[in-house]
Design an enzyme around this catalytic site. Structure first.
Site, PDB file in Angstrom:
ATOM      1  N   GLU A 141       5.153  -6.650 -11.682  1.00 41.30           N
ATOM      2  CA  GLU A 141       6.307  -7.009 -12.509  1.00 41.30           C
ATOM      3  C   GLU A 141       6.241  -8.468 -12.951  1.00 41.30           C
ATOM      4  OE1 GLU A 141       9.937  -4.014 -11.783  1.00 41.30           O
ATOM      5  OE2 GLU A 141       9.705  -5.454 -10.170  1.00 41.30           O
ATOM      6  N   LEU A 222       3.931  10.422  -2.918  1.00 42.78           N
ATOM      7  CA  LEU A 222       3.947  11.689  -3.644  1.00 42.78           C
ATOM      8  C   LEU A 222       5.333  12.329  -3.650  1.00 42.78           C
ATOM      9  CD1 LEU A 222       0.628  12.997  -1.999  1.00 42.78           C
ATOM     10  CD2 LEU A 222       0.876  12.231  -4.373  1.00 42.78           C
ATOM     11  N   GLY A 226       5.517  13.551   0.362  1.00 39.12           N
ATOM     12  CA  GLY A 226       5.157  12.531   1.345  1.00 39.12           C
ATOM     13  C   GLY A 226       4.239  11.479   0.764  1.00 39.12           C
ATOM     14  N   ASP A 254       9.710   1.169  -3.153  1.00 40.44           N
ATOM     15  CA  ASP A 254       9.847  -0.167  -2.549  1.00 40.44           C
ATOM     16  C   ASP A 254      10.182  -0.044  -1.063  1.00 40.44           C
ATOM     17  OD1 ASP A 254       9.475  -1.125  -5.117  1.00 40.44           O
ATOM     18  OD2 ASP A 254      11.622  -1.245  -5.517  1.00 40.44           O
ATOM     19  N   ALA A 284      16.428   5.658   2.588  1.00 42.91           N
ATOM     20  CA  ALA A 284      16.919   4.922   1.411  1.00 42.91           C
ATOM     21  C   ALA A 284      17.408   5.863   0.305  1.00 42.91           C
ATOM     22  CB  ALA A 284      15.828   3.987   0.884  1.00 42.91           C
TER      23      ALA A 284
END
Ligand code: RIB
Length: 308
Positions: A141, A222, A226, A254, A284
């Site tokens: 980035e 993936l 996983g 992330d 998350a």
């Protein structure tokens, strides 16, 4: 010895819009939710690594503005050490994030703002932070020249390198030999190797391509399948694991990278560290947002313990 994680990357403010679908060009549709929060792949990864227990430093640039204040508060709360340059004349970046309100899938436009000015000289100035870490992580980035210098410094100091080639932009092939681990998601991997990763065999073939280009190992995420850890001596499919249904997949990669890097810095075997990465991402995605969704080490270990 665990000397923690140094991460070169960007911080931006994520503006996330929940909606049933993406509007077409020229169309306005009603959204079903909105939130502003901390984001940027490098910063998200740093928050994930710090919450996973690693002493973590972020190297970046931000503006002197409201979103810059959000960056500082985010790092302070998570325990991330900022090694930053504040710019008077450039804004902190921002991201537009569409999140599908039924599936949690996302689409992103990110503008890196001040972080677009991250230079080779910035990285040189922070070389002690890289050299004193156990693991160095970077992405695409910020300018690729800065990523390259960070990888070179880490390599020369014997610090393990994790390169997350996101977003999917072309980069010079001579970066591969600087990577102990190249860690794309399946879409980024497909763009780099030139074929779709429809099966695990495809993912292994992509891993072979990355090894042939000089990477030490490939770590391909993936989604619900996983993550594949693929090295010359073994190929291990680490299953996805989650405590509940996914409601927002933004920042899942992330979370994986931060959880993986923290576990690697503690000395775990890479395939075992990838289990930590999968569990970090699995938790998350059951929460909204990116950095705010990162779990702490206790939550990750409880999930892993329950799966055995
Ligand atoms: O990986 C997710 C992140 O990508 C978001 O936080 C957004 O800021 C973009 O950088």
């Amino acid at each position: 010895m665990d000397k923690g994680v140094a991460i070169l990357g960007i911080f931006v403010a994520d503006t996330a819009y929940l909606a049933p679908r993406m509007p077409a060009v020229g169309e306005t549709i009603a959204g079903s939710g909105f939130a502003v929060g901390p984001g940027g792949k490098g910063s998200n990864q740093a928050v994930a690594a710090a919450r996973a227990g690693a002493a973590t430093t972020i190297l970046t640039r931000i503006g002197r503005d409201t979103f810059g204040d959000l960056a500082r508060r985010t790092w302070q709360t998570a325990g991330v050490t900022p090694r930053i340059i504040e710019m008077e004349d450039q804004p902190t970046g921002a991201a537009f994030i569409y999140v599908n309100d039924k599936t949690g899938d996302n689409a992103i436009i990110v503008y890196a703002g001040a972080a677009l000015s991250i230079s080779v000289e910035d990285v040189e100035a922070a070389r002690d932070a890289i050299e004193n870490a156990s693991v160095f992580v970077t992405q695409l980035e910020q300018p690729v020249a800065a990523a390259r210098r960070g990888l070179e410094i880490a390599r020369a100091a014997g610090v393990r390198t994790v390169f997350n080639p996101a977003p999917a932009e072309p980069f010079p092939e001579d970066l591969y030999p600087l990577c102990d681990f190249i860690a794309p998601n399946e879409t980024e991997a497909a763009a780099l190797v030139g074929f779709a990763l429809e099966s695990i065999e495809d993912a292994k073939r992509a891993g072979d391509v990355f090894l042939s280009r000089g990477a030490g190992a490939a770590l391909i995420t993936l989604g619900s399948r996983g993550a594949l850890y693929h090295a010359a001596d073994r190929s291990v499919l680490v299953p996805a694991i989650a405590p509940g249904p996914a409601i927002d997949t933004t920042g899942a990669g992330d979370a994986f990278i931060g959880g993986f890097a923290a576990a690697l810095s503690r000395g775990l075997d890479p395939a075992e560290a990838a289990r930590y990465g999968c569990a970090t991402a699995g938790i998350a995605v059951t929460r909204r947002g990116t950095a705010p969704a990162m779990p702490d080490l206790g939550e990750v270990e409880a999930l892993l313990a329950g799966s055995q």
